[in-house]
Design a protein around this motif. Structure first.
Motif, PDB file in Angstrom:
ATOM      1  N   GLU A   1       2.435   0.091 -37.010  1.00  0.00           N
ATOM      2  CA  GLU A   1       1.039  -0.277 -37.198  1.00  0.00           C
ATOM      3  C   GLU A   1       0.657  -0.130 -38.667  1.00  0.00           C
ATOM      4  O   GLU A   1       1.032   0.818 -39.335  1.00  0.00           O
ATOM      5  N   PRO A   2      -0.105  -1.104 -39.176  1.00  0.00           N
ATOM      6  CA  PRO A   2      -0.531  -1.011 -40.578  1.00  0.00           C
ATOM      7  C   PRO A   2      -1.521   0.123 -40.793  1.00  0.00           C
ATOM      8  O   PRO A   2      -2.246   0.519 -39.885  1.00  0.00           O
ATOM      9  N   VAL A   3      -1.543   0.632 -41.998  1.00  0.00           N
ATOM     10  CA  VAL A   3      -2.435   1.726 -42.370  1.00  0.00           C
ATOM     11  C   VAL A   3      -3.727   1.122 -42.921  1.00  0.00           C
ATOM     12  O   VAL A   3      -3.695   0.160 -43.672  1.00  0.00           O
TER      13      VAL A   3
ATOM     14  N   ILE B   1       3.221  -8.253 -46.605  1.00  0.00           N
ATOM     15  CA  ILE B   1       1.904  -7.745 -47.031  1.00  0.00           C
ATOM     16  C   ILE B   1       1.744  -6.298 -46.597  1.00  0.00           C
ATOM     17  O   ILE B   1       1.266  -5.455 -47.350  1.00  0.00           O
ATOM     18  N   LYS B   2       2.173  -5.996 -45.379  1.00  0.00           N
ATOM     19  CA  LYS B   2       2.070  -4.623 -44.862  1.00  0.00           C
ATOM     20  C   LYS B   2       2.942  -3.668 -45.674  1.00  0.00           C
ATOM     21  O   LYS B   2       2.509  -2.566 -46.032  1.00  0.00           O
TER      22      LYS B   2
ATOM     23  N   GLU C   1       0.575  -1.537 -53.450  1.00  0.00           N
ATOM     24  CA  GLU C   1       0.601  -2.691 -54.344  1.00  0.00           C
ATOM     25  C   GLU C   1      -0.174  -3.874 -53.768  1.00  0.00           C
ATOM     26  O   GLU C   1       0.193  -5.017 -53.995  1.00  0.00           O
ATOM     27  N   PHE C   2      -1.227  -3.613 -53.051  1.00  0.00           N
ATOM     28  CA  PHE C   2      -1.979  -4.685 -52.407  1.00  0.00           C
ATOM     29  C   PHE C   2      -2.839  -5.477 -53.372  1.00  0.00           C
ATOM     30  O   PHE C   2      -3.387  -6.498 -53.011  1.00  0.00           O
TER      31      PHE C   2
ATOM     32  N   ILE D   1      -4.392 -10.885 -42.327  1.00  0.00           N
ATOM     33  CA  ILE D   1      -4.137 -10.478 -43.718  1.00  0.00           C
ATOM     34  C   ILE D   1      -4.894  -9.185 -44.017  1.00  0.00           C
ATOM     35  O   ILE D   1      -4.344  -8.253 -44.608  1.00  0.00           O
ATOM     36  N   SER D   2      -6.159  -9.115 -43.597  1.00  0.00           N
ATOM     37  CA  SER D   2      -6.944  -7.897 -43.819  1.00  0.00           C
ATOM     38  C   SER D   2      -6.330  -6.708 -43.098  1.00  0.00           C
ATOM     39  O   SER D   2      -6.222  -5.615 -43.662  1.00  0.00           O
ATOM     40  N   MET D   3      -5.920  -6.926 -41.849  1.00  0.00           N
ATOM     41  CA  MET D   3      -5.353  -5.825 -41.069  1.00  0.00           C
ATOM     42  C   MET D   3      -4.034  -5.353 -41.673  1.00  0.00           C
ATOM     43  O   MET D   3      -3.805  -4.151 -41.829  1.00  0.00           O
TER      44      MET D   3
END
Length: 187
Positions: free
Chosen positions: A17-19, A48-49, A56-57, A109-111
């Protein structure tokens, strides 16, 4: 045996799960993110995740070309069943694609990045190529706000903007997505 395998699978899902970032950390000293091109939406989102996990987002330049999920469902994953009218000239196709972008791609993308992006549609419309043989429909989404952070958070890191360009042409249902996140110069 089956319980152990299920428990291991659940642990992998939890780890995967993404942070979500509540506070900004200082930018990394060494940057590993590069310009990358992907052939699948899953690889694009996974990258991206990973880069968000590496903090580095705010410095990404990514490109992906893929078949939208609604086309995959209609054709049952068989590219030979793609109809000639499944392209940007078809209003129904554009309507479904815009729904996919606003309801699925941009929130994903946001998630995956862990940042609360608030994408606004900056522009949309047709454009012709140089010879007038094909046309493309392009959307541009931007977020150059605070991305859900307080202004005091930016003492640790520069402001950045995010731009998502989506293009679908009249030659078929494939779409090209360019995702660019770049730091703004401090004024």
């Amino acid at each position: 045996m089956g319980g152990r395998r299920r428990r291991q699978q659940m642990e992998e899902e939890i780890y995967a799960e993404p942070v979500h970032f509540d506070h900004l950390e200082s930018a990394p000293r060494v940057r590993n993110a590069k310009e990358k091109t992907f052939d699948s939406l899953d690889d694009f989102e996974r990258y991206i995740k990973i880069e968000a996990g590496d903090n580095e987002f705010d410095q990404l330049d990514l490109h992906v070309r893929y078949l939208p999920p609604f086309i995959v469902r209609q054709t049952h994953g068989q590219e030979d069943k793609i109809k000639p009218q499944m392209n940007s000239l078809n209003k129904k196709f554009r309507r479904h694609l815009k729904h996919h972008l606003k309801r699925h791609l941009l929130p994903e993308i946001s998630m995956m990045s862990g940042v609360d992006y608030d994408f606004k549609e900056a522009s949309a419309g047709f454009s012709q190529n140089l010879y007038g043989t094909t046309s493309s429909y392009k959307w541009q989404f931007m977020d150059d706000g605070n991305h859900g952070f307080n202004e005091s958070e930016y003492s640790r890191r520069k402001h950045w903007k995010v731009q998502v360009d989506v293009e679908s042409d009249s030659n078929g249902p494939y779409i090209n997505v360019d995702f660019k996140a770049a730091a703004l110069d401090s004024e």
